[in-house]
Design a protein around this motif. Sequence first.
Motif, PDB file in Angstrom:
ATOM      1  N   TYR A   1       0.846  -1.187   0.000  1.00  0.00           N
ATOM      2  CA  TYR A   1       0.000   0.000   0.000  1.00  0.00           C
ATOM      3  C   TYR A   1       0.883   1.239   0.000  1.00  0.00           C
ATOM      4  CZ  TYR A   1       1.109   0.009   5.005  1.00  0.00           C
ATOM      5  OH  TYR A   1       1.763   0.014   6.196  1.00  0.00           O
ATOM      6  N   VAL A   2       0.256   2.395  -0.149  1.00  0.00           N
ATOM      7  CA  VAL A   2       0.966   3.674  -0.083  1.00  0.00           C
ATOM      8  C   VAL A   2       0.481   4.412   1.156  1.00  0.00           C
ATOM      9  CG1 VAL A   2       1.412   5.881  -1.207  1.00  0.00           C
ATOM     10  CG2 VAL A   2       1.191   3.800  -2.586  1.00  0.00           C
ATOM     11  N   ARG A   3       1.436   4.868   1.977  1.00  0.00           N
ATOM     12  CA  ARG A   3       1.082   5.623   3.183  1.00  0.00           C
ATOM     13  C   ARG A   3       1.198   7.111   2.878  1.00  0.00           C
ATOM     14  NH1 ARG A   3       4.064   3.340   7.806  1.00  0.00           N
ATOM     15  NH2 ARG A   3       5.843   4.638   7.180  1.00  0.00           N
ATOM     16  N   MET A   4       0.155   7.864   3.244  1.00  0.00           N
ATOM     17  CA  MET A   4       0.111   9.306   2.981  1.00  0.00           C
ATOM     18  C   MET A   4      -0.192  10.049   4.272  1.00  0.00           C
ATOM     19  SD  MET A   4      -2.082   9.356  -0.598  1.00  0.00           S
ATOM     20  CE  MET A   4      -1.535  11.012  -1.045  1.00  0.00           C
ATOM     21  N   ARG A   5       0.537  11.146   4.480  1.00  0.00           N
ATOM     22  CA  ARG A   5       0.264  12.040   5.611  1.00  0.00           C
ATOM     23  C   ARG A   5       0.308  13.481   5.120  1.00  0.00           C
ATOM     24  NH1 ARG A   5       3.509  12.802   9.531  1.00  0.00           N
ATOM     25  NH2 ARG A   5       5.365  11.813   8.628  1.00  0.00           N
ATOM     26  N   SER A   6      -0.593  14.299   5.665  1.00  0.00           N
ATOM     27  CA  SER A   6      -0.659  15.706   5.254  1.00  0.00           C
ATOM     28  C   SER A   6      -1.174  16.545   6.422  1.00  0.00           C
ATOM     29  CB  SER A   6      -1.610  15.859   4.062  1.00  0.00           C
ATOM     30  OG  SER A   6      -1.867  17.227   3.798  1.00  0.00           O
TER      31      SER A   6
ATOM     32  N   VAL B   1      -3.484   3.658   1.307  1.00  0.00           N
ATOM     33  CA  VAL B   1      -4.178   3.532   0.028  1.00  0.00           C
ATOM     34  C   VAL B   1      -3.698   2.271  -0.670  1.00  0.00           C
ATOM     35  CG1 VAL B   1      -4.666   4.592  -2.205  1.00  0.00           C
ATOM     36  CG2 VAL B   1      -4.363   6.039  -0.158  1.00  0.00           C
ATOM     37  N   ASN B   2      -4.620   1.385  -0.993  1.00  0.00           N
ATOM     38  CA  ASN B   2      -4.292   0.149  -1.694  1.00  0.00           C
ATOM     39  C   ASN B   2      -4.507   0.308  -3.194  1.00  0.00           C
ATOM     40  OD1 ASN B   2      -3.727  -1.407   0.635  1.00  0.00           O
ATOM     41  ND2 ASN B   2      -5.918  -1.671   0.984  1.00  0.00           N
ATOM     42  N   GLY B   3      -3.712  -0.398  -3.980  1.00  0.00           N
ATOM     43  CA  GLY B   3      -3.959  -0.514  -5.412  1.00  0.00           C
ATOM     44  C   GLY B   3      -3.687   0.738  -6.230  1.00  0.00           C
ATOM     45  N   GLU B   4      -2.919   1.672  -5.673  1.00  0.00           N
ATOM     46  CA  GLU B   4      -2.601   2.894  -6.407  1.00  0.00           C
ATOM     47  C   GLU B   4      -1.087   3.114  -6.415  1.00  0.00           C
ATOM     48  OE1 GLU B   4      -4.570   4.862  -8.094  1.00  0.00           O
ATOM     49  OE2 GLU B   4      -6.489   3.960  -7.522  1.00  0.00           O
TER      50      GLU B   4
ATOM     51  N   LEU C   1      -0.545   9.195  -7.008  1.00  0.00           N
ATOM     52  CA  LEU C   1      -1.112   9.862  -5.844  1.00  0.00           C
ATOM     53  C   LEU C   1      -0.418  11.197  -5.592  1.00  0.00           C
ATOM     54  CD1 LEU C   1      -1.487   6.791  -3.447  1.00  0.00           C
ATOM     55  CD2 LEU C   1      -3.330   8.000  -4.643  1.00  0.00           C
ATOM     56  N   GLY C   2       0.892  11.243  -5.790  1.00  0.00           N
ATOM     57  CA  GLY C   2       1.627  12.492  -5.607  1.00  0.00           C
ATOM     58  C   GLY C   2       1.196  13.547  -6.616  1.00  0.00           C
ATOM     59  N   GLU C   3       1.014  13.136  -7.870  1.00  0.00           N
ATOM     60  CA  GLU C   3       0.568  14.070  -8.909  1.00  0.00           C
ATOM     61  C   GLU C   3      -0.839  14.583  -8.628  1.00  0.00           C
ATOM     62  OE1 GLU C   3       1.010  11.666 -12.336  1.00  0.00           O
ATOM     63  OE2 GLU C   3       3.204  11.751 -12.330  1.00  0.00           O
ATOM     64  N   LEU C   4      -1.688  13.686  -8.111  1.00  0.00           N
ATOM     65  CA  LEU C   4      -3.053  14.074  -7.768  1.00  0.00           C
ATOM     66  C   LEU C   4      -3.054  15.121  -6.656  1.00  0.00           C
ATOM     67  CD1 LEU C   4      -6.063  13.452  -8.343  1.00  0.00           C
ATOM     68  CD2 LEU C   4      -5.937  11.685  -6.569  1.00  0.00           C
ATOM     69  N   ALA C   5      -2.215  14.919  -5.644  1.00  0.00           N
ATOM     70  CA  ALA C   5      -2.120  15.883  -4.553  1.00  0.00           C
ATOM     71  C   ALA C   5      -1.579  17.223  -5.047  1.00  0.00           C
ATOM     72  CB  ALA C   5      -1.219  15.321  -3.453  1.00  0.00           C
TER      73      ALA C   5
ATOM     74  N   LEU D   1      -2.152  20.264  -2.488  1.00  0.00           N
ATOM     75  CA  LEU D   1      -2.111  19.692  -1.146  1.00  0.00           C
ATOM     76  C   LEU D   1      -0.659  19.471  -0.719  1.00  0.00           C
ATOM     77  CD1 LEU D   1      -4.970  17.027  -1.085  1.00  0.00           C
ATOM     78  CD2 LEU D   1      -4.587  18.781   0.639  1.00  0.00           C
ATOM     79  N   VAL D   2      -0.351  19.854   0.497  1.00  0.00           N
ATOM     80  CA  VAL D   2       0.982  19.609   1.051  1.00  0.00           C
ATOM     81  C   VAL D   2       1.022  18.193   1.621  1.00  0.00           C
ATOM     82  CG1 VAL D   2       2.644  20.284   2.830  1.00  0.00           C
ATOM     83  CG2 VAL D   2       1.330  22.036   1.604  1.00  0.00           C
ATOM     84  N   LEU D   3       2.040  17.434   1.246  1.00  0.00           N
ATOM     85  CA  LEU D   3       2.218  16.088   1.772  1.00  0.00           C
ATOM     86  C   LEU D   3       3.458  16.028   2.656  1.00  0.00           C
ATOM     87  CD1 LEU D   3       1.471  13.811  -1.332  1.00  0.00           C
ATOM     88  CD2 LEU D   3      -0.078  14.425   0.551  1.00  0.00           C
ATOM     89  N   HIS D   4       3.303  15.457   3.821  1.00  0.00           N
ATOM     90  CA  HIS D   4       4.446  15.214   4.693  1.00  0.00           C
ATOM     91  C   HIS D   4       4.998  13.810   4.499  1.00  0.00           C
ATOM     92  CE1 HIS D   4       3.535  18.588   7.841  1.00  0.00           C
ATOM     93  NE2 HIS D   4       3.882  19.057   6.653  1.00  0.00           N
ATOM     94  N   GLU D   5       4.199  12.953   3.891  1.00  0.00           N
ATOM     95  CA  GLU D   5       4.677  11.604   3.600  1.00  0.00           C
ATOM     96  C   GLU D   5       3.921  11.033   2.422  1.00  0.00           C
ATOM     97  OE1 GLU D   5       5.404   7.187   5.666  1.00  0.00           O
ATOM     98  OE2 GLU D   5       4.417   8.797   6.796  1.00  0.00           O
ATOM     99  N   LEU D   6       4.664  10.401   1.539  1.00  0.00           N
ATOM    100  CA  LEU D   6       4.104   9.659   0.416  1.00  0.00           C
ATOM    101  C   LEU D   6       5.048   8.474   0.201  1.00  0.00           C
ATOM    102  CD1 LEU D   6       2.051   9.493  -1.993  1.00  0.00           C
ATOM    103  CD2 LEU D   6       3.738  10.769  -3.336  1.00  0.00           C
ATOM    104  N   SER D   7       4.755   7.360   0.842  1.00  0.00           N
ATOM    105  CA  SER D   7       5.723   6.267   0.854  1.00  0.00           C
ATOM    106  C   SER D   7       5.074   4.926   0.531  1.00  0.00           C
ATOM    107  CB  SER D   7       6.415   6.191   2.218  1.00  0.00           C
ATOM    108  OG  SER D   7       5.460   6.020   3.249  1.00  0.00           O
ATOM    109  N   PRO D   8       5.572   4.267  -0.517  1.00  0.00           N
ATOM    110  CA  PRO D   8       5.103   2.910  -0.799  1.00  0.00           C
ATOM    111  C   PRO D   8       5.553   1.973   0.317  1.00  0.00           C
ATOM    112  CG  PRO D   8       6.294   3.855  -2.676  1.00  0.00           C
ATOM    113  CD  PRO D   8       6.557   4.735  -1.503  1.00  0.00           C
TER     114      PRO D   8
END
Length: 325
Positions: free
Chosen positions: A222-227, A254-257, A262-266, A271-278
């Motif tokens: 999955y991908v872990r996201m924090r904002s 987030v599964n299956g993405e 996801l980064g491009e969508l944000a 949107l500011v992301l503090h984490e975007l990690s597979p």
Amino acid sequence: MIELAGLTKRYGDKLAVDHLTFTVRPGLVTGFLGPNGAGKSTTMRMVLDLDNPTDGTVLIDGKHYRQLHDPLKMVGALLDAKAAHGGRSAFNHLLCLAQSNGIPRARVREVLDTVGLTSVAKKRFKGFSLGMGQRLGIAAALLGDPQILMFDEPVNGLDPEGIHWIRNLMKNLAAQGRTVFVSSHLMSEMALTADHLVVIGQGRLLADTSMAAFIAENSRSYVRMRSPQQERLRDMLSGAGITAVPGEEGSLHVNGEDAAHLGELAARHQLVLHELSPQRASLEEAFMQLTAESVEYHAHDGRPAGSGAPPPGAGWGDDWRKKGS
């Protein structure tokens, strides 16, 4: 090459090994995994004709172990680090093995140097620590310069330097085209060492595949996201038809993405992301997922009975409560 075909071992009513069929190939480090009581040690003993199968066969380069003319020159094995006479020195222990198997005396000094025991070669085995005993057992396995190596829990008692050494040793042996078959409960070490995995549970084959395939097939990625704009992030994902579930420390999983998508969508939504990690499961997590129904003994974490499922890792280490008791 080690070939098992329908290998079975029964002790009275106990089926310890249940029709195992797999091949351990040269040029790879093959990890042999399974919960306590899965039948790993029994299987290795049958490879070496220390136990007779109830059914099935196991062959080493097309022959039974007992048919090998010079067994130590074909197969080297460490099954029990304590299998040495306490009154013998390390040198004399290896010398006895060498002389009884037509191996030159000079080879004893070579393997003692390889395993780092030259300085204690004259010391009696009964004074050895567990780690020193492991090194001596590995020296005995290497003595005949065999093409096939078998190690049962080889890192027991070794310090970090020793663990690093045995890891590189096994990799180098496999790189030379040798067959390396190693059983271990130390998942983190297997993840760094093994190329291929054979996993058994309650004597049955559960997996026979590459390390990468095993983790991919038995775990969730999955991908872990924090904002700091977490609610906007949740709304953005929902609006795009993407399901996110709450994770640790206020994150979203987030599964299956794809992470890049996801980064491009944000970015498009500013949107500011503090984490975007597979995130990908470890070997331990994948192993626990596959063998959850095959653990014979479950440890208890001190919580009252019925308070929930056992914690991750139950069934390992100092197990004392048998499943179903």
